[in-house]
Design an enzyme around this catalytic site. Structure first.
Site, PDB file in Angstrom:
ATOM      1  CG  ASP A   1     -45.070   7.423  17.511  1.00 22.44           C
ATOM      2  OD1 ASP A   1     -46.143   7.964  17.807  1.00 22.44           O
ATOM      3  OD2 ASP A   1     -44.353   6.853  18.355  1.00 22.44           O
ATOM      4  CG  HIS A   2     -48.192   4.273  17.524  1.00 24.49           C
ATOM      5  ND1 HIS A   2     -47.842   3.012  17.956  1.00 24.49           N
ATOM      6  CD2 HIS A   2     -47.418   5.136  18.225  1.00 24.49           C
ATOM      7  CE1 HIS A   2     -46.912   3.113  18.905  1.00 24.49           C
ATOM      8  NE2 HIS A   2     -46.647   4.395  19.089  1.00 24.49           N
TER       9      HIS A   2
ATOM     10  CG  ASP B   1     -46.763   4.247  22.480  1.00 30.46           C
ATOM     11  OD1 ASP B   1     -46.318   3.239  21.908  1.00 30.46           O
ATOM     12  OD2 ASP B   1     -46.515   5.407  22.119  1.00 30.46           O
TER      13      ASP B   1
ATOM     14  CG  HIS C   1     -49.848   6.280  25.753  1.00 36.86           C
ATOM     15  ND1 HIS C   1     -48.613   6.413  26.327  1.00 36.86           N
ATOM     16  CD2 HIS C   1     -49.730   6.828  24.511  1.00 36.86           C
ATOM     17  CE1 HIS C   1     -47.795   7.015  25.482  1.00 36.86           C
ATOM     18  NE2 HIS C   1     -48.446   7.283  24.380  1.00 36.86           N
TER      19      HIS C   1
ATOM     20  CG  HIS D   1     -49.406   9.795  20.556  1.00 39.85           C
ATOM     21  ND1 HIS D   1     -49.034   9.301  21.789  1.00 39.85           N
ATOM     22  CD2 HIS D   1     -50.051  10.970  20.805  1.00 39.85           C
ATOM     23  CE1 HIS D   1     -49.432  10.136  22.729  1.00 39.85           C
ATOM     24  NE2 HIS D   1     -50.066  11.150  22.162  1.00 39.85           N
TER      25      HIS D   1
ATOM     26  CG  HIS E   1     -42.753   2.797  21.183  1.00 40.68           C
ATOM     27  ND1 HIS E   1     -42.611   3.754  22.145  1.00 40.68           N
ATOM     28  CD2 HIS E   1     -43.501   3.368  20.216  1.00 40.68           C
ATOM     29  CE1 HIS E   1     -43.282   4.841  21.813  1.00 40.68           C
ATOM     30  NE2 HIS E   1     -43.829   4.628  20.636  1.00 40.68           N
TER      31      HIS E   1
ATOM     32  CG  HIS F   1     -51.691   5.483  20.590  1.00 44.55           C
ATOM     33  ND1 HIS F   1     -50.854   4.454  20.212  1.00 44.55           N
ATOM     34  CD2 HIS F   1     -50.873   6.478  21.034  1.00 44.55           C
ATOM     35  CE1 HIS F   1     -49.596   4.801  20.439  1.00 44.55           C
ATOM     36  NE2 HIS F   1     -49.570   6.031  20.928  1.00 44.55           N
TER      37      HIS F   1
END
Lengths: 307, 307
Positions: free
Chosen positions: A66-67, A213, A142, A64, A271, A62
């Site tokens: 941090d991914h 997530d 999510h 976000h 995570h 996805h």
């Protein structure tokens, strides 16, 4: 044949306690799949002696940061290192637009083609179909469109029982038939050798599920029933259950319960929230429910090589 | 009062030899300016104990990834840490679009406002004007729109000579007038105290020029004449002069000759090609031309505190 999972990064939102953003390298047969690519993933790959040239598939869960914030840098480095062969990139809608905008502003035409597949949010669908395995996008729950991925080897062929070979006379075609599970017939159609006399069961087909997530996904339990390994996010321990609920995340205990019900082989938790300097609360509450649980500690390699 | 420059990263295109992409922290008066922000800059800031909350200005030179791929991650972390105060972001056209697209796809509304200024490619213009200093965008000669930045303290006020204060009787208004260089007058307009009797020359005004990726810029030599410190890219040593020319970069010897002609105080060289594991060729050929040259080694702090 085995599964191998190398954890590159395993922290959530903020870098903390020497933990980096989500990235992992999953090996299946002769392929290495990069799953998620937080900022600095190419540095972590270097540290773990991962060769960029070995990677032909990247999966992003996805958008976000941090991914995926490390993806554009990784692609740029592949370009710089002279990559020519195609890269298969599977991720959420919007990823292609972001990458293309950044390439346009740097006036870069990559030396290699990218085959983009954007998964359809909310849908379970096969996003990669190979003769020997396939990958299914599993819709997560999510705050933005997000997908997990299920990697599944297809059933393998039966194995010839070598001990029996001196006893019989077989053509190459006979061997192929035996591997496909057929009996060897006489010219009149009667059975000459029963298949089970000359073959053994196939090697097991392995499977791995990556749950990025998400809140708990009971709807997907059947899909991942019995997988050899499940990576599940466990951003929080159970003391932060409400916070997990609000932010569309999962607690370690919830993930362990899920793994138990789905009868998976091994559970890997990752995570982690930056609030946990030490991860004891996470692992302890999970192991109490599902003993074969491990933490996604960076640099750790998890291998599954038999049933 | 002084200048202080902390090198965070100093390699060109690829990470190599433990060198990271361009990023530096420049301190002037009570401000800390982040200049360029390659991937992993927030990790390097952490390593160098730089506080994100102290940074109110970020300058980006151009949209090649090694100069800005760390920006979106840094902004996200500022957001996560609860930043509320405005951030001033100065960079090339396109930067705003890229940042906004990424924020949109992550469905993130930052907690803090960003004041974006995009420089006009090819134009020399003041992009930040503060009562005590200003910053001028200096057009570089690179493959994409690219700007260097000149940080310049404005002339300071004259300093009151404290030794003389017991000898004279002055009002607060007199003090202000003296600092502004005026004489103190009697009521009839005649001079009571000459300014130079009660004041000393102002403290020096410092200046720093950052020359990002570029060919030599003789056109800008006058603008940066006599700056206290010049950072100039030196991607290559002189043995790669042709390659430097083709790729719109500079050699160390060229940069040193330029620094010498512009009569700068100190020269810092950076943006090293990954081909140089050891940087001796770079520093040696530069020092032969301009002895006060240093390498932008990560973690090094360069301080200029007097003339």
């Amino acid at each position: 044949m085995s599964l191998e999972l190398l954890i590159l990064g395993s922290n959530s939102a903020a870098f903390a306690h020497r933990r980096h953003h989500t990235a992992q390298l999953f090996k299946l047969q002769d392929q290495q799949f990069l799953i998620d690519c937080g900022e600095g993933t190419q540095l972590l790959m270097k540290r773990n002696k991962v060769k960029l040239s070995r990677i032909d598939h990247i999966f992003i869960s996805h958008l976000h940061g941090d991914h995926y914030f490390g993806l554009i840098g990784l692609l740029s480095t592949m370009h710089l290192f002279g990559r020519k062969k195609e890269l298969i990139l599977i991720g959420p809608p919007g990823l292609k637009e972001i990458i293309q905008l950044q390439l346009r502003h740097s006036e870069t035409a990559l030396n290699f083609p990218i085959d983009f597949t954007e998964f359809k949010p909310g849908e379970t669908s096969i996003v990669l179909d190979h003769p020997k395995y396939n990958v299914t996008a599993l819709p997560m729950d999510h705050r933005v469109p997000c997908s997990g991925y299920l990697f599944k080897e297809k059933p393998k062929k039966r194995r010839i029982n070598r001990k029996m070979l001196p006893e019989v006379k077989l053509s190459n075609l006979d061997i192929v038939r035996l591997k496909d599970g057929e009996d060897i017939l006489n010219e009149d159609g009667s059975v000459k050798y029963e298949n089970k006399l000359l073959t053994m069961d196939p090697n097991p087909s392995f499977s791995y599920a990556f749950f990025s997530d998400t809140k708990l996904r009971p709807e997907l339990q059947k899909m991942i029933e019995g997988v050899d390994m499940l990576y599940h996010e466990a951003t929080f321990a159970n003391d932060m259950k409400d916070r997990a609920e609000q932010t569309y995340h999962t607690t370690a205990e919830q993930a362990a319960q899920y793994a138990k019900e789905a009868n998976v082989g091994k559970l890997i938790l990752g995570h982690f929230s930056a609030r946990y300097k030490e991860l004891d609360p996470i692992i302890n509450e999970a192991k109490a429910v599902f003993p074969n649980t491990e933490l996604a500690i960076e640099g750790t390699k998890f291998v599954v090589d038999g049933k």
